[in-house]
Enzyme design. Structure first.
Site, PDB file in Angstrom:
ATOM      1  N   ASP A 131       0.865  -1.178   0.000  1.00 38.84           N
ATOM      2  CA  ASP A 131       0.000   0.000   0.000  1.00 38.84           C
ATOM      3  C   ASP A 131       0.907   1.236   0.000  1.00 38.84           C
ATOM      4  O   ASP A 131       1.472   1.597   1.036  1.00 38.84           O
ATOM      5  CB  ASP A 131      -0.908   0.005   1.232  1.00 38.84           C
ATOM      6  CG  ASP A 131      -1.986  -1.077   1.182  1.00 38.84           C
ATOM      7  OD1 ASP A 131      -1.740  -2.131   0.555  1.00 38.84           O
ATOM      8  OD2 ASP A 131      -3.052  -0.870   1.787  1.00 38.84           O
ATOM      9  N   LYS A 194      -6.877   3.328  -3.423  1.00 39.56           N
ATOM     10  CA  LYS A 194      -7.295   3.331  -2.022  1.00 39.56           C
ATOM     11  C   LYS A 194      -7.533   4.764  -1.588  1.00 39.56           C
ATOM     12  O   LYS A 194      -6.790   5.672  -1.969  1.00 39.56           O
ATOM     13  CB  LYS A 194      -6.196   2.659  -1.184  1.00 39.56           C
ATOM     14  CG  LYS A 194      -6.391   2.663   0.320  1.00 39.56           C
ATOM     15  CD  LYS A 194      -5.237   1.913   0.982  1.00 39.56           C
ATOM     16  CE  LYS A 194      -5.249   2.071   2.496  1.00 39.56           C
ATOM     17  NZ  LYS A 194      -4.117   1.362   3.141  1.00 39.56           N
ATOM     18  N   LYS A 230     -10.181   0.139  -2.466  1.00 37.10           N
ATOM     19  CA  LYS A 230     -10.047  -0.047  -1.020  1.00 37.10           C
ATOM     20  C   LYS A 230     -10.349   1.252  -0.288  1.00 37.10           C
ATOM     21  O   LYS A 230      -9.509   2.145  -0.227  1.00 37.10           O
ATOM     22  CB  LYS A 230      -8.633  -0.527  -0.664  1.00 37.10           C
ATOM     23  CG  LYS A 230      -8.425  -0.745   0.847  1.00 37.10           C
ATOM     24  CD  LYS A 230      -7.031  -1.250   1.158  1.00 37.10           C
ATOM     25  CE  LYS A 230      -6.781  -1.320   2.667  1.00 37.10           C
ATOM     26  NZ  LYS A 230      -5.423  -1.839   2.996  1.00 37.10           N
TER      27      LYS A 230
END
Length: 278
Positions: A131, A194, A230
């Site tokens: 991430d 995300k 996400k």
């Protein structure tokens, strides 16, 4: 590649309400909660995180599943790079992945060489997902090509690991910026986009989520490639998670309702959802 995005903030809010009203009609909430549990990246990203805390989180992640009640485990455990190996060693359910924030999380204010080195370290330790954080400062300065190249460099450093690009939408401010950041992240090679780090006051919002989902849908319609989504940051209540679930279901469809394309970053949500379905 992408069309001009013309929705105003007010139009987006109206669309969200209409989508939620429609999507929650004849809605199987228990099925949704089971799926949501399986989408969660169980997360701890605190400066006081220890090996013991990471090991306990890994063990917690493995303790939700109940075959008789059709209850799954979570998708992954998300930690800092130095704790990846500890989590990996304590996951008895090998279907649960290990995600690691890397690339100068949460601000992204390091040279690209340092970011790439940290990503490679996390992957070597055993991370299945990386991430990364988008360079918001460079983005806001208009250095869009440089931002996209950074994503590409980090994607290459990931090797076989999946890459989630954190936009930090609360710092991007406008619909136009969220749209453009989504585009750059996808074109740079991100497997997921995300919303947030969870480290600033404005974390995940339904408005930012809708813009990101629209971008993913348009990219899929043009290329046939599915990009994951996400939401993360502040999603601690089951009814809030349901809203994000409904948006994904109604905009992208059933094909995205799996943990290969939909994750939710959370620390407290899993236990609350589990209590509703056990």
């Amino acid at each position: 590649m992408f069309n001009t995005y013309s929705y105003t903030s007010e139009e987006i809010q109206e669309r969200i309400q209409n989508i939620l009203n429609k999507g929650k009609q004849d809605f199987d909430q228990q099925k949704a909660y089971r799926q949501i549990l399986s989408f969660i990246d169980l997360t701890t990203l605190e400066g006081a995180d220890t090996n013991e805390k990471a090991a306990n989180l890994a063990k917690q992640a493995c303790n939700y599943a109940n075959a008789e009640m059709n209850i799954p485990n979570v998708a992954a455990v998300c930690v800092y790079p130095t704790l990846v190996k500890v989590v990996k060693e304590n996951l008895t359910d090998k279907n649960i992945g290990v995600a690691s924030v890397a690339g100068a999380f949460p601000a992204g204010m390091s040279p690209i060489e340092i970011k790439v080195a940290e990503v490679k370290y996390a992957v070597t330790e055993g991370a299945d997902d990386i991430d990364m954080v988008l360079s918001r400062g460079k983005f806001l300065e208009g250095k869009l090509e440089e931002v996209q190249k950074e994503v590409k460099s980090i994607k290459e450093a990931c090797g076989a690991a999946h890459l989630k690009v954190i936009l930090e939408t609360g710092e991007l401010k406008s619909v136009e910026n969220i749209r453009k950041a989504s585009e750059l992240s996808i074109l740079g090679g991100g497997d997921f986009i995300k919303t947030s780090t969870g480290k600033i006051p404005v974390a995940a919002t339904l408005e930012a989520m809708l813009v990101m989902l629209d971008t993913i849908k348009e990219y899929y319609e043009k290329t046939g490639k599915k990009i994951g989504i996400k939401p993360a940051g502040g999603i601690s209540e089951p009814e809030v998670a349901i809203d994000y679930y409904v948006l994904v279901k109604e905009i992208l469809g059933e094909d995205w309702l799996n943990n290969h394309l939909f994750r939710i970053g959370a620390s407290r949500l899993a236990n609350k959802v589990f209590d509703l379905i056990k």
